[in-house]
Design a protein around this motif. Structure first.
Motif, mmCIF file in Angstrom:
data_model
loop_
_atom_site.group_PDB
_atom_site.id
_atom_site.type_symbol
_atom_site.label_atom_id
_atom_site.label_comp_id
_atom_site.label_asym_id
_atom_site.label_seq_id
_atom_site.Cartn_x
_atom_site.Cartn_y
_atom_site.Cartn_z
ATOM 1 N N TYR A 4 1.072 -0.992 -0.056
ATOM 2 C CA TYR A 4 -0.159 -0.048 -0.122
ATOM 3 C C TYR A 4 0.949 1.180 0.021
ATOM 4 C CZ TYR A 4 -3.793 -3.184 1.174
ATOM 5 O OH TYR A 4 -4.522 -4.223 0.903
ATOM 6 N N GLU A 5 0.613 2.095 -0.923
ATOM 7 C CA GLU A 5 1.213 3.383 -0.774
ATOM 8 C C GLU A 5 0.516 4.520 0.293
ATOM 9 O OE1 GLU A 5 1.102 7.362 -3.396
ATOM 10 O OE2 GLU A 5 0.456 5.740 -4.419
ATOM 11 N N ASP A 67 -3.140 -0.283 -6.420
ATOM 12 C CA ASP A 67 -3.412 -0.386 -7.952
ATOM 13 C C ASP A 67 -4.207 0.850 -8.246
ATOM 14 O OD1 ASP A 67 -2.673 -2.978 -8.053
ATOM 15 O OD2 ASP A 67 -4.518 -3.816 -7.135
ATOM 16 N N GLY A 68 -3.729 2.156 -7.604
ATOM 17 C CA GLY A 68 -4.012 3.300 -8.255
ATOM 18 C C GLY A 68 -5.422 3.748 -7.729
ATOM 19 N N LYS A 69 -5.749 2.962 -6.721
ATOM 20 C CA LYS A 69 -7.200 3.402 -5.931
ATOM 21 C C LYS A 69 -7.059 3.797 -4.547
ATOM 22 C CE LYS A 69 -11.792 1.188 -5.354
ATOM 23 N NZ LYS A 69 -12.467 -0.111 -5.257
ATOM 24 N N VAL A 70 -8.044 4.430 -4.142
ATOM 25 C CA VAL A 70 -7.783 5.084 -2.512
ATOM 26 C C VAL A 70 -8.534 3.768 -1.884
ATOM 27 C CG1 VAL A 70 -8.637 6.584 -0.627
ATOM 28 C CG2 VAL A 70 -7.667 7.302 -2.801
#
Length: 172
Positions: A4-5, A67-70
């Motif tokens: 997780y970013e 994957d680019g999603k919050v």
């Protein structure tokens, strides 16, 4: 290591935070709070509240992305409890999409909050958890929080009341 970013939220993230908050709350409070109460606050009002929190840093808001999603967020700052020292922080909210429960997003968010509270000079941190939210209690127990048994309180939630307890731990 988390995939997780985690980063500070920006105003453009407010809608995603509202969406995560709604989905996570519905899942976490199913059977505890009637669904109509969970959705009682208008979306526009929630959106404005999160935009203001992000803009003014009150509380600080970080989000987790995959994957680019919050997929989750945490809000934290100094404790809102009356009479607490300025070195006491509080996790005001932490929510993760149900499909990411148990996968490390919550831990990544907690780590970011802990680091942020440490930078702010906090030496301890608290969180208020409804007694019937066993998943949240378990998460914070595993994160090293201890239940403060003498802190139980009843909080109004729409037409019902919810029993909560404060949990506490050192920041470091």
């Amino acid at each position: 290591m988390s995939f997780y970013e985690v980063r500070p939220a920006e105003k453009r993230d407010a809608q995603a935070i509202v969406d995560v908050h709604a989905a996570a709350t519905l899942a976490a409070y199913a059977g505890i709070v009637p669904e109509e109460l969970l959705n009682a606050q208008p979306v526009a009002k929630r959106l404005q509240q999160w935009r203001e929190a992000i803009e003014f840093g009150d509380p600080q808001v970080y989000l987790a992305r995959a994957d680019g999603k919050v997929v989750g967020f945490v809000a934290f700052d100094r404790s809102r409890d009356k009479g607490t020292k300025p070195t006491v922080g509080e996790v005001w909210a932490i929510h993760v999409l149900p499909e990411h429960w148990g996968k490390g997003a919550g831990l990544a968010l907690w780590d970011a909050a802990r680091e942020g509270l440490d930078v702010e000079g906090c030496t301890s941190v608290t969180v208020w958890i409804p007694l019937r939210n066993e998943r949240a209690l378990r998460f914070f127990d595993l994160a090293g929080f201890k239940r403060e048994l003498n802190t139980a309180r009843t909080t109004p939630f729409g037409d019902i009341r919810i029993e909560e307890m404060r949990l506490k731990r050192a920041v470091d």
